[in-house]
Design a protein around this motif. Structure first.
Motif, mmCIF file in Angstrom:
data_model
loop_
_atom_site.group_PDB
_atom_site.id
_atom_site.type_symbol
_atom_site.label_atom_id
_atom_site.label_comp_id
_atom_site.label_asym_id
_atom_site.label_seq_id
_atom_site.Cartn_x
_atom_site.Cartn_y
_atom_site.Cartn_z
ATOM 1 N N PHE B 370 -30.401 41.125 6.249
ATOM 2 C CA PHE B 370 -31.552 40.942 5.379
ATOM 3 C C PHE B 370 -31.648 39.536 4.826
ATOM 4 C CE2 PHE B 370 -30.581 45.387 5.673
ATOM 5 C CZ PHE B 370 -31.808 45.874 6.087
ATOM 6 N N PHE B 384 -26.824 45.317 21.420
ATOM 7 C CA PHE B 384 -27.299 46.525 22.097
ATOM 8 C C PHE B 384 -27.240 46.331 23.605
ATOM 9 C CE2 PHE B 384 -29.607 47.929 18.141
ATOM 10 C CZ PHE B 384 -28.870 49.079 17.997
ATOM 11 N N ILE B 389 -27.543 49.618 25.938
ATOM 12 C CA ILE B 389 -28.516 50.570 25.424
ATOM 13 C C ILE B 389 -29.906 50.065 25.766
ATOM 14 C CG2 ILE B 389 -29.494 51.498 23.288
ATOM 15 C CD1 ILE B 389 -26.527 51.287 22.266
ATOM 16 N N TYR B 426 -18.736 51.511 19.771
ATOM 17 C CA TYR B 426 -18.143 51.476 18.437
ATOM 18 C C TYR B 426 -17.978 50.052 17.928
ATOM 19 C CZ TYR B 426 -14.911 51.877 14.600
ATOM 20 O OH TYR B 426 -14.337 51.758 13.366
ATOM 21 N N LEU B 429 -21.309 48.279 17.441
ATOM 22 C CA LEU B 429 -21.987 48.804 16.257
ATOM 23 C C LEU B 429 -21.339 48.291 14.984
ATOM 24 C CD1 LEU B 429 -22.880 52.548 16.751
ATOM 25 C CD2 LEU B 429 -24.315 50.550 16.944
ATOM 26 N N VAL B 433 -23.027 47.266 11.722
ATOM 27 C CA VAL B 433 -22.748 47.896 10.440
ATOM 28 C C VAL B 433 -22.601 46.820 9.371
ATOM 29 C CG1 VAL B 433 -20.927 49.058 9.154
ATOM 30 C CG2 VAL B 433 -21.742 50.026 11.306
ATOM 31 N N TYR B 436 -26.066 45.031 8.688
ATOM 32 C CA TYR B 436 -27.175 45.746 8.051
ATOM 33 C C TYR B 436 -26.734 46.682 6.936
ATOM 34 C CZ TYR B 436 -30.397 44.137 11.597
ATOM 35 O OH TYR B 436 -31.175 43.361 12.392
ATOM 36 N N MET B 437 -25.520 47.125 6.978
ATOM 37 C CA MET B 437 -25.181 48.217 6.078
ATOM 38 C C MET B 437 -24.174 47.832 5.021
ATOM 39 S SD MET B 437 -25.089 50.970 9.107
ATOM 40 C CE MET B 437 -26.373 50.865 10.343
ATOM 41 N N LYS B 438 -23.759 46.593 5.021
ATOM 42 C CA LYS B 438 -22.828 46.174 3.971
ATOM 43 C C LYS B 438 -23.457 45.024 3.197
ATOM 44 C CE LYS B 438 -18.961 48.319 5.650
ATOM 45 N NZ LYS B 438 -17.622 48.670 5.388
ATOM 46 N N LYS D 110 -36.105 46.972 1.244
ATOM 47 C CA LYS D 110 -36.258 46.743 2.670
ATOM 48 C C LYS D 110 -37.326 47.656 3.250
ATOM 49 C CE LYS D 110 -31.413 45.893 2.300
ATOM 50 N NZ LYS D 110 -30.113 46.510 2.243
ATOM 51 N N GLU D 113 -38.581 46.772 6.925
ATOM 52 C CA GLU D 113 -37.694 47.173 8.008
ATOM 53 C C GLU D 113 -37.717 48.691 8.167
ATOM 54 O OE1 GLU D 113 -37.003 45.138 5.597
ATOM 55 O OE2 GLU D 113 -36.213 43.271 6.408
ATOM 56 N N ILE D 146 -31.724 54.150 18.286
ATOM 57 C CA ILE D 146 -31.526 52.912 17.550
ATOM 58 C C ILE D 146 -32.175 52.958 16.168
ATOM 59 C CG2 ILE D 146 -31.904 50.434 17.622
ATOM 60 C CD1 ILE D 146 -31.772 50.684 20.709
ATOM 61 N N TYR D 149 -30.445 55.371 13.940
ATOM 62 C CA TYR D 149 -29.149 54.844 13.507
ATOM 63 C C TYR D 149 -29.330 53.935 12.299
ATOM 64 C CZ TYR D 149 -25.285 51.487 13.682
ATOM 65 O OH TYR D 149 -24.259 50.665 13.361
ATOM 66 N N PHE D 150 -30.329 53.090 12.380
ATOM 67 C CA PHE D 150 -30.556 52.186 11.256
ATOM 68 C C PHE D 150 -31.051 52.941 10.031
ATOM 69 C CE2 PHE D 150 -30.867 48.712 14.508
ATOM 70 C CZ PHE D 150 -29.768 48.032 14.039
ATOM 71 N N GLY D 153 -28.083 54.476 8.606
ATOM 72 C CA GLY D 153 -27.061 53.518 8.205
ATOM 73 C C GLY D 153 -27.501 52.582 7.092
ATOM 74 N N ILE D 154 -28.765 52.255 7.037
ATOM 75 C CA ILE D 154 -29.192 51.283 6.028
ATOM 76 C C ILE D 154 -29.668 51.972 4.765
ATOM 77 C CG2 ILE D 154 -30.776 49.406 5.508
ATOM 78 C CD1 ILE D 154 -30.798 48.741 8.480
ATOM 79 N N TRP D 155 -30.481 52.998 4.934
ATOM 80 C CA TRP D 155 -31.076 53.601 3.739
ATOM 81 C C TRP D 155 -30.389 54.908 3.374
ATOM 82 C CZ3 TRP D 155 -33.864 51.204 7.626
ATOM 83 C CH2 TRP D 155 -34.528 50.024 7.259
ATOM 84 N N LYS D 160 -22.807 56.573 4.465
ATOM 85 C CA LYS D 160 -23.816 56.428 5.508
ATOM 86 C C LYS D 160 -23.261 55.855 6.802
ATOM 87 C CE LYS D 160 -25.104 51.979 3.552
ATOM 88 N NZ LYS D 160 -26.095 51.208 2.821
ATOM 89 N N ILE D 161 -22.298 54.958 6.676
ATOM 90 C CA ILE D 161 -21.845 54.275 7.888
ATOM 91 C C ILE D 161 -21.133 55.253 8.810
ATOM 92 C CG2 ILE D 161 -20.288 52.492 8.747
ATOM 93 C CD1 ILE D 161 -21.038 50.944 6.161
ATOM 94 N N TYR D 162 -20.257 56.034 8.207
ATOM 95 C CA TYR D 162 -19.556 57.044 9.003
ATOM 96 C C TYR D 162 -20.569 57.946 9.695
ATOM 97 C CZ TYR D 162 -16.743 61.181 10.020
ATOM 98 O OH TYR D 162 -16.145 62.233 10.639
ATOM 99 N N ALA D 164 -23.739 57.416 10.361
ATOM 100 C CA ALA D 164 -24.581 56.754 11.345
ATOM 101 C C ALA D 164 -23.813 56.512 12.644
ATOM 102 C CB ALA D 164 -25.097 55.436 10.780
ATOM 103 N N VAL D 165 -22.600 56.014 12.493
ATOM 104 C CA VAL D 165 -21.811 55.716 13.690
ATOM 105 C C VAL D 165 -21.476 57.005 14.430
ATOM 106 C CG1 VAL D 165 -19.643 54.763 14.505
ATOM 107 C CG2 VAL D 165 -20.926 53.573 12.749
#
Lengths: 100, 485, 668, 539
Positions: B370, B384, B389, B426, B429, B433, B436-438, D110, D113, D146, D149-150, D153-155, D160-162, D164-165
């Motif tokens: 972000f 990807f 993918i 894995y 990703l 992770v 985007y997710m941290k 976000k 996105e 995809i 997953y986001f 994982g994001i929202w 969430k990460i566990y 999502a993955v």
């Protein structure tokens, strides 16, 4: 040139000695010398085969190998010097910052 | 007095090589006159040179032209690979500048060295004589040893160069020995002749000298493409080498290795396919598995991508093991797309990194998604694609490779391949992770994107996505390229 | 001529929609209640028209299917929204709409001032709609819609006071136990449909088609399985052993609900369903026996519990369970008409009793509320002497009590006696008949006892609440009392349309109108029985008179004991409790059946669920998934450490590779 | 125009994504509005598909243009729908606007996105439903992963990460194996003279049983993971719990349907003999899933997890119906797919509503909400009832047809056990409802809750309407899909049984007066055998 096999055997032995040297020696220079030994063993094979087969391809190949070996030596030694500059050692035991 | 008659030599097939060599030498000279802060210009010149070489290469598409008494050929196969090499070199040049400036080692010799490497690779792809191939290989390798150790002040770089050099030379020994034995068994080094002679043997696999020669050559090239168990240099060298060079090494030389392998094995030794196919089956499985599984636990992203590159070599070996047209075309396509996606990923790594190879872990990608959305999207596309993918080129490539295995009847190979793919997801990703997710751990200092890198990213993204959605054209080129060998 | 029967369920549905959607805006109780009651009244009127139209037809033509639209069609399966008009459904709609209307009227008064008044009426109308669907549905699936629909309304209305945990629990319990029954119903439907289809290529779930093809069915065998499944459905809906425990808890709902749903109409659905499919049940002696025994046992068992309860509504609830047992006893002995007859009379007197008790509670609640007492308005131990305070209520209540106790001349006597006689004399169960009769008779005695115990505790003796509160006790408003009076009157005279044969003969051959009226529905069963019965039915007028006398005697004994214990010598109950503490505790705690079910089903299910979640899902399934990941990760660690960083190790690896490869090919 | 209707519907969301790219990320209102508008327009565009659909077994709205041709491969952009996919397409376009609306206020960060992900997801899902080219289907199938997953994982929530993955890799493993099978199938097709990946021609390819078995297993695994079937279901509760409301809604309403749709469209007609062979296994897993998920749902503490497990149970029903291989079963399965989309989608929305208000989903944190939120209570009640399959709501029709169909087929005893699921579903749903909505309103935090606002009611109304329409008048739905279902039934007849007509496919009738219940077991077993495994057929 009846006894091609003896040349081949000699060169194979030389090659093996070189290989084992690479595997066992710890000094980078020595290792590089062992590699040179391997290359020269190959050269011997080429020359013997060339003679046996009666064409010159093998011998031309040897020229290439020798040239290349020279270039490699130059580059290799330069790399070793660069390494030595930083680490003050060319013992391969010391060449292991990067692992795992 | 006898005149030495110089045989008429058709120089056209090696015109690009000549051009690049001359350019490289010229650059070495020019370098002397360019002040140390402005070495970038060398980069620009060489990039233009690469593009020009690309035009020369592209012009050679069509019917094969032999030269040097059949020791070099200009055919579609070589052309396709040459394009890959030039692409990897071009992209590597584009991403080098910023990195080298940051690391303070923007020496002018870099660009000529890259060009020499390309020349070597081109010879490998175009060579139809073991000698030419060997020559190309060594030109490439010697330049690469230097490139790996290019950052003289950096111990890691030194170590990478030294390791690569020692192990590379070691493998050269095996390769040469293999070539010698093959020469002994067939009496020639010319690939076409080898093919003819081996074709006449009643049971070629009974000829121990030939088989041993073949296997030794295989091990030599396996080293270059980083196939297990000859892969162990890869992570260390990739990690230590300057990042742009890592990117370059992972794409170009690997492709060159495959080019030589394909040429030798498919053209010279098709009659031994049963033997090498079996072996490659095992090597492919081993390579994929070792690469993927080890990558799972890497934090250093360069090292992770190094293992990933081992895994990708494994996927390509799947196509090679299949040894059919689909497999060969798959390798070509895959190498091309791998060039885009991998160099693209390394470009992003360069942008994330900081001086002294800092910020090189997966964790340093935290929050990128972000803060720098465009960059993160680009990285996601590369990842990807690496993970295979859709709709990316990586997927199409894998599809092609695994298809070739299925076509050949190697279902289990394909199954192991896709399971490996799933495992690889894995670690790819994992980067996403973090992106985007941290949340970013510290204040995110952002290095400016210079135009060359932006261009390289643009090319890479396009090269990853477009063949993923409309792969037909490139696939057809690849099919044509492998038709002739 | 029955073209407009679809109006019957439609009116309440419209009422439901209006009250449900707009009720909150309307606010005015009179309008809301008016709409609710009017909707049912309209249905009642259409029902009257329908039954008159039906009666105008000759006996064998009294059946009609009225299709509204096609509901589900899939392959050979077809189910319509269509209604079946025959004597049985007509009598049911009359009861449902008639009693329903009275209870709606009553509710206007009873629910006055309640929060969610509109909600109550919309639910009540929805219930009427569902019940009418159940009764009128011409196929099994539509009946099932009503079947589940009434269950839903029951759930909603039991949980009407949702802020009380007990109410919510009771509602859920009712729904779930009903669902157990529904499970049986569904299985029965499937089996019947499948069997008729694959064996005889009759793919139908329409009652009339099934009836027409019932001769194809074998005796026993698969039919036993089918009917037992259906009977499981009936036990759920009609609160029979083993699924009866929800009904007493259902008393958490407002009293009109208890009267309408849990006494007069919904709980009799099981009986109706067996009546509707009598041609199936009659083909399986085994099932009939099960039905009879379950009915008899329930009648007796529930009656015992009823003797020790102190909550006025709970006594009535157990009484309902017990009376439903009678109906099943009748069904199980093949006396379908008698069962339906008892269903009707029971609807009258039990509705009257519930509504009466509601009036009492209402009054008590009001009084206790005035003095800010938190005493339980439903506990009979707080009541007493209400006779003088609420004379009309008392009178109607007493009449209904006499009716349920089986005192000759009142409706309950005729219907119950018919059942007892059939239990004794039916041709199906051989020697078991004596036991069935015995259980029925004993239950009759107990019924008389606990009902009069209730009357005595409530209306006789001293008032046991504070004198101050006592002053606030008063008779209910007319809107409550009038339905009581109507129902009481019906309880008294309702029995005369179905006079037992012996009595009818006594009065110059008055026929059993009711039985005659239902004859077209049960004709097939009657004929089948006549052919296949295990032994001839016993027909001895003397015996019938004798048994009748005996049962009256048992009832009188019950009343006398109640009188002795609760009016004359009020110390007796305490002494009795002191003498048999264990027995009393067991009966008082309803024989610990709820606890037993908790122990046997509820807790194991929860424990199993928890185990499957924490044990299986998390440990085993996810364990495997994560385990695979961990193994791979462990390998990753191993491979990683093979990468030692030493050049010679790497060289070894290469050399090793070369040697292995060469070795394999050279020496293979 | 009309012959490109399917493509238009599918790729409209992508156009929406392009539009969103040009909107600054701070103008959240505009972003939401545009996303909503795009989904609504997509829905409107999809309506002519519904109205223009001819009720027959043919694929319609076909588009077939060259796409990839290289080496041995020819892939075409080959799309079309029949009665089976029609409803799923409509369901997708119908649910998407609701999904966008559902996180109107819940997703504050976000937004851009997020909306992009939702729109991409829509394209992926629609594409998978309309693909008639195996390769194209696979592409869409993977592409869907995809954005989802986001979204998770994001929202997502705190784990969430566990989730999502796990979601991603779980699905990947299955689908990659399917890819191998798909390639293998293609080469088999080439041998048989086919020239491309077009799905329809493969229906006529009767592979030998051993091959069918392997291919079926690969396809079935991929789809079973997606469904998800016991014991491959554990990703679902995690994914659902962590996903934002819209994610859960889409996941439950549409994404899970991919699995069951995959069976109906691919696994069954492509490999009918193998499918019959594995029917007992799959039916057993389905039934275990029904009971198991119900029991586990019963003891959940988190409302969302409970609903997630209820999904597992519902889809168990779908699988059972589909594997009955008869009209009623498959029709029921298809209906149940739609029903589940509507009801469980609605349930997740409801959970989202209270989560947005209270930021907790623990059942124990609630209680007595009915008093505070009467409208919510009513809606929740209706949806709950639909979920437990109360007659008059949509849930019943599907469940009933499934049970009826499977009862008629060889899966009689499975149907019996599955029927008990109706008891359990009532237990866990009502128990949850009761604990959340009934009882004392004793938690002070709950005493200030506001009832649903206009937006939320507007989201729920279409769903409620569908719940009743599909419950009371399901025939239009059934009619449209019926020819396709009949065709499927014909296609999936095992070899050697095709002579016998449905429903005469059932074993010959019991002799009259057959002995009582124990006797029932005999025909059941007898009948199960031919469908289960004919040893000669396999070897």
């Amino acid at each position: 040139m009846e006894n091609l096999n003896s040349y081949l055997i000699v060169s194979a032995i030389l090659f093996s000695i070189g290989t084992i040297g690479v595997l066992t020696r710890k000094n980078a220079i020595v290792i590089f010398m062992c590699i040179e030994l391997m290359l020269n063993a190959v050269n011997l094979t080429f020359v013997a085969l060339s003679r046996h087969l009666g064409n010159l391809d093998g011998q031309i190949f040897v020229f290439f190998v020798m040239t290349v070996a020279a270039a490699e030596a130059a580059v290799g030694l330069a790399l070793m010097i660069a390494f030595y500059n930083n680490k003050e050692s060319i013992d391969v035991e010391d060449i292991n910052i990067m692992k795992w | 007095m006898d005149m030495i008659t110089i045989p008429a030599v058709n120089m056209t097939p090696i015109l690009p090589e000549i051009f690049l060599s001359v350019l490289a030498m010229a650059l070495l000279l020019i370098n002397v006159f360019i002040p140390s802060g402005q070495k970038s210009y060398l980069g620009y010149i060489s990039f233009v040179g690469v593009v020009a070489a690309g035009v020369l290469v592209g012009a050679g598409w069509g019917a094969p032209v032999e030269s040097f008494s059949g020791s070099v050929v200009q055919d579609n196969f070589a052309t396709f690979f040459k394009i890959i090499f030039l692409l990897s070199a071009g992209l590597a040049i584009l991403i080098s500048d910023q990195y080298m400036e940051r690391e303070g080692c923007n020496h002018g010799e870099l660009y000529p060295l890259i060009l020499f490497t390309v020349v070597g690779m081109m010879l490998m792809a175009a060579g139809t004589d073991l000698m030419t191939i060997f020559l190309g290989l060594e030109v490439m390798s010697v330049a690469l040893y230097v490139l790996a150790g290019f950052n003289r002040a950096n111990l890691k770089s030194n170590e990478a160069g030294l390791k690569y050099f020692l192990l590379g030379s070691f493998s050269t020994g095996f390769l040469l020995y293999g070539m010698a034995l093959t020469y002994g068994a067939t009496g020639t080094t010319r690939i076409a002749k080898i093919a003819a002679i081996v074709g006449q043997m009643t049971v070629p696999s009974a000829n121990i000298m030939l088989v041993a020669g073949m296997l030794l050559m295989l091990t030599g090239f396996a080293f270059k493409v980083a196939a297990a168990p000859f892969h162990m240099w890869t992570p260390d060298v990739y990690e230590g080498a300057p990042t742009p060079m890592t990117a370059f090494m992972s794409a170009g030389p690997k492709a060159a290795g495959f080019a030589a392998l394909l040429r030798i094995f498919l053209v010279a030794l098709p009659t031994l396919q049963v033997e090498w196919s079996q072996l490659l089956w095992v090597l492919a499985v081993l390579t994929m598995t070792v690469g993927n599984i080890t990558a799972l636990r890497q934090d250093n992203i360069k090292r992770m991508l190094a293992y990933s590159s081992i895994a990708h070599a494994g996927y390509a070996l799947v196509g090679f093991a299949a040894g059919n047209g689909t497999g060969a075309a798959g390798i070509l396509f895959y190498m091309l797309s791998y060039t885009f996606m991998n160099i693209g990923a390394f470009a992003v790594i360069i942008l994330i990194g900081k001086k002294g190879e800092a910020n090189g872990t997966v964790m340093d990608f935290a929050g990128l998604g972000f803060k720098q959305p465009a960059l993160a999207v680009a990285m996601s596309v590369f990842l990807f694609s690496l993970a295979g993918i859709p709709p990316t080129a990586g997927f199409i490539g894998k599809f092609y490779l695994f298809s070739s295995a299925v076509q050949k009847g190697y279902i289990w190979l394909a199954v192991i391949g896709v399971l490996n793919s799933a495992a690889s997801v894995y670690y790819y990703l994992r980067v996403m992770v973090y992106m985007y997710m941290k949340e970013p751990t510290e204040d995110f200092e952002w290095t400016r994107i210079t135009p060359p890198i932006a261009l390289s990213l643009l090319i890479s993204v396009a090269g990853t996505l477009i063949p993923g959605i409309v792969p037909s054209v490139i696939l057809q080129f690849a099919e044509q390229a492998v038709k002739l060998i | 001529m029955f073209d407009n029967v679809w109006l019957i369920p439609l009116f309440p549905f419209i009422g439901f929609l209006i009250n449900g959607l707009l009720g909150k805006k309307i606010k005015n109780e009179t309008v809301i209640g008016g709409i609710g009651a009017l909707a049912v009244l309209c249905s009642f009127l259409v029902s009257c028209k329908t039954i008159l139209a039906l009666l105008s037809l000759p006996g064998e033509e009294r059946v009609a299917n009225v299709k509204v639209f096609t509901w589900i069609t899939s392959g050979s399966f077809n189910a319509d929204i269509a209604f079946l008009i025959d004597p049985l459904s007509c009598v049911m709609i009359m009861i449902v709409t008639g009693v329903g209307f009275l209870i709606h009227v009553y509710s206007i008064g009873y629910m006055h001032g309640e929060e969610g008044f509109y909600r109550f009426f919309s639910y009540l109308n929805l219930f009427m709609f569902s019940m009418l669907l159940l009764v009128l549905g011409n196929n099994l699936l539509l009946m099932f819609v009503g079947w589940e629909g009434v269950g839903l309304c029951s759930y909603l209305l039991i949980g009407y006071y949702f802020h009380k945990k007990s109410a919510g629990d009771a509602g859920k319990k009712a729904f779930v136990m009903n669902r157990v029954g529904d499970f049986g119903f569904l299985l029965g439907t499937f089996t019947l449909y499948w069997y008729m289809g694959q064996a005889h290529n009759v793919w139908t779930i329409k009652f009339t088609d099934l009836a027409a093809n019932s001769h194809l069915l074998p005796t026993g065998g698969i039919v036993t399985a089918i009917t037992l499944c259906f009977f499981l459905g009936a036990t759920g809906k009609s609160a029979q052993i083993p699924l009866y425990t929800w009904l007493p808890d259902a008393m958490e709902g407002p009293t009109p609900v208890s009267a309408l749903i849990h006494a007069a109409t919904m709980v009799t659905a099981g009986v109706y369903m067996i009546g509707r499919m009598n041609y199936l049940f009659i083909r399986s002696p085994e099932t009939l026996m099960v039905v009879a025994v379950v009915g008899g046992c329930t009648a007796l068992f529930a009656a015992t519990i009823g003797t020790a309860q102190n909550d006025i509504k709970r006594v009535l609830a157990y009484s309902t369970v017990s009376q439903l047992g009678y109906m099943f006893l009748a069904m199980g002995t093949g006396a379908f008409a008698a069962g339906i007859f008892h269903l009707m009379t029971h609807a009258f007197f039990k509705a009257c009793l519930f509504l009466g008790s509601g009036a009492v509670i209402h009054s008590m609640h009001h009084a206790l509320h005035h003095v800010h007492s938190h005493d339980d308005a439903q506990d009979m131990r707080n009541m007493g002497g209400l006779r003088s305070k609420m004379p009309l209520t008392f009178l109607t209540f007493l009449l209904a009590t006499i009716a349920i106790a089986g005192i000759p001349g009142f409706s309950g006597f005729f219907s119950k006696d018919e059942i007892l006689w059939q239990a004794f004399s039916n041709p199906h169960h051989g020697d078991l008949n004596y036991l069935l009769w015995g259980m029925g008779a004993l239950a009759a005695g107990l019924t008389a006892f606990y009902m009069f115990r209730l009357v005595f505790m409530t209306f006789f003796g001293e008032c046991r609440i504070t004198p101050k509160a006592k002053d606030h006790l008063h008779e209910s408003p007319m809107v409550i009392v009038i339905p009581l009076i109507v129902l009481a009157a019906l309880s008294v005279v309702g029995g005369y349309i179905g006079l037992p044969k012996v009595i009818g003969e006594l009065f110059g051959g008055i026929p059993n109108y009711f039985e005659h009226y239902l004859e077209p529905v049960f004709k097939y069963s009657e004929e089948y029985m006549a052919q296949h019965a295990a032994h001839a039915a016993e027909h001895s007028a003397t015996l019938e008179w004798g048994l009748m006398g005996l049962s009256v005697l048992v009832a009188l004994v019950g009343i006398t004991i109640a009188f002795t214990m609760y009016v004359k010598n009020t110390e007796l109950p305490k002494r009795f409790v002191a003498t048999f503490p264990a027995l009393h505790r067991a009966v008082y705690n309803k024989w610990y059946i709820d606890e037993l079910y908790d122990y046997l089903f509820v807790n194991p299910c929860k424990a199993l669920g928890r185990f499957l979640w924490k044990g299986f899902d998390v440990v085993v399934v996810d364990g495997v998934v994560n385990g695979v990941a961990n193994v791979v990760m462990a390998f990753s660690g191993v491979f990683r450490y093979m990468q030692s960083g030493y050049i010679y190790n790497y060289a070894w690896s290469m050399a090793f590779g070369v040697v292995v490869i060469l070795g394999y090919y050279v020496f293979k | 125009m009309s012959n490109h209707l399917l493509s238009l519907t599918t790729f409209l969301p992508i156009l929406g994504v392009l539009l969103l790219l040009f909107i600054p990320k701070d103008s959240k209102g505009v972003l939401r509005g545009v996303a909503l508008a795009v989904t609504v327009v997509t829905f409107l565009v999809s309506l002519p598909i519904l109205t223009g659909f001819q009720t027959n077994a043919e694929f319609q709205f076909l588009e077939n243009v060259p796409w990839i041709a290289a080496g041995p491969f020819v892939m075409r952009y080959n799309v079309g729908i029949d009665g089976i996919s029609l409803w799923l397409v409509i369901l997708t376009t119908f649910i998407m606007p609701l999904a966008v609306l559902s996180t109107w206020t819940a997703v504050e960060e976000k937004v851009k996105e997020y909306m992009i992900c939702l729109l991409l997801l829509e394209t992926g899902m629609l594409g998978a439903f309309i693909s008639l080219d195996l390769f194209l289907f696979y592409i869409f199938w993977e592409v869907m992963l995809i954005p989802m997953y986001f979204i998770i994982g994001i929202w997502g929530g705190k784990n969430k990460i566990y989730a999502a993955v796990k979601f991603f890799i779980y699905t990947m493993v299955g689908s990659l194996l399917m890819l191998v099978a798909l390639i293998f199938l293609y080469f088999k097709g080439l041998d048989a003279g086919f020239s491309n990946f077009g799905l329809l021609q493969f229906f006529d390819l009767r592979l030998d049983p051993a091959t069918q078995t392997w291919l079926f297993l690969a396809f079935a695994l991929a789809f079973a993971i997606k469904v998800p079937m016991f014991p491959l279901h554990t990703w679902l509760p995690d994914a659902h719990t962590e996903a934002p409301t819209a994610g859960s809604v889409i996941l439950a309403a549409i994404l899970l349907k991919m699995g069951t749709y995959g069976y109906v469209r691919f696994a069954l007609p492509l490999f009918p003999d193998a499918a019959h062979r594995f029917t007992p296994l799959i039916a057993t897993l389905a039934v275990i899933g029904i009971i198991y998920a119900a029991l586990v749902a019963m003891v959940q503490e988190d409302v969302k997890k409970l609903v997630a497990y209820s999904s597992v149970a519902h889809l168990g029903f779908v699988m059972l119906g589909v594997f009955a291989f008869n009209t009623q079963g498959i029709t029921g399965g298809m209906l149940q797919m739609l029903n589940h989309g509507v009801s469980t989608g609605a349930l997740f929305l409801i959970v989202g509503f209270i989560y947005e208000r209270r930021h907790t989903r623990l059942i124990t944190d609630f209680g007595g909400l009915s008093k505070q939120m009467p409208i919510f209570a009513t809606i929740f009640m209706i949806v709950t009832l639909s979920s437990i399959g109360l007659p008059g709501t949509n849930g019943f029709v599907g469940e009933f047809l499934i049970l009826l169909g499977s009862f008629e087929s060889s899966l009689r005893w499975w149907a019996v056990v599955a029927s008990s699921g109706v008891i359990l579903s009532a237990v866990y749903m009502l128990w949850m409802f009761q604990r959340v909505m009934f009882g004392e309103l004793d938690n002070p935090k709950n005493q200030t809750l506001s009832d649903l606002n206009a937006r939320e009611i507007a989201i729920m109304l279409p769903l409620l309407a569908l719940i009743f329409i599909m419950g009371v008048y399901p025939n239009p739905f059934i009619e449209k899909m019926d020819p396709a279902v009949q065709k499927l039934v014909a296609q999936t007849k095992p070899l050697g049984m095709s002579a016998r007509q449905m429903p005469a496919m059932q074993m010959q009738g019991l002799p009259a007066g057959h002995p009582a219940i124990p006797g029932m077991a005999v025909p059941a077993v007898e009948q199960a055998t031919p469908a289960v495994a004919d040893p000669n057929e396999v070897k």
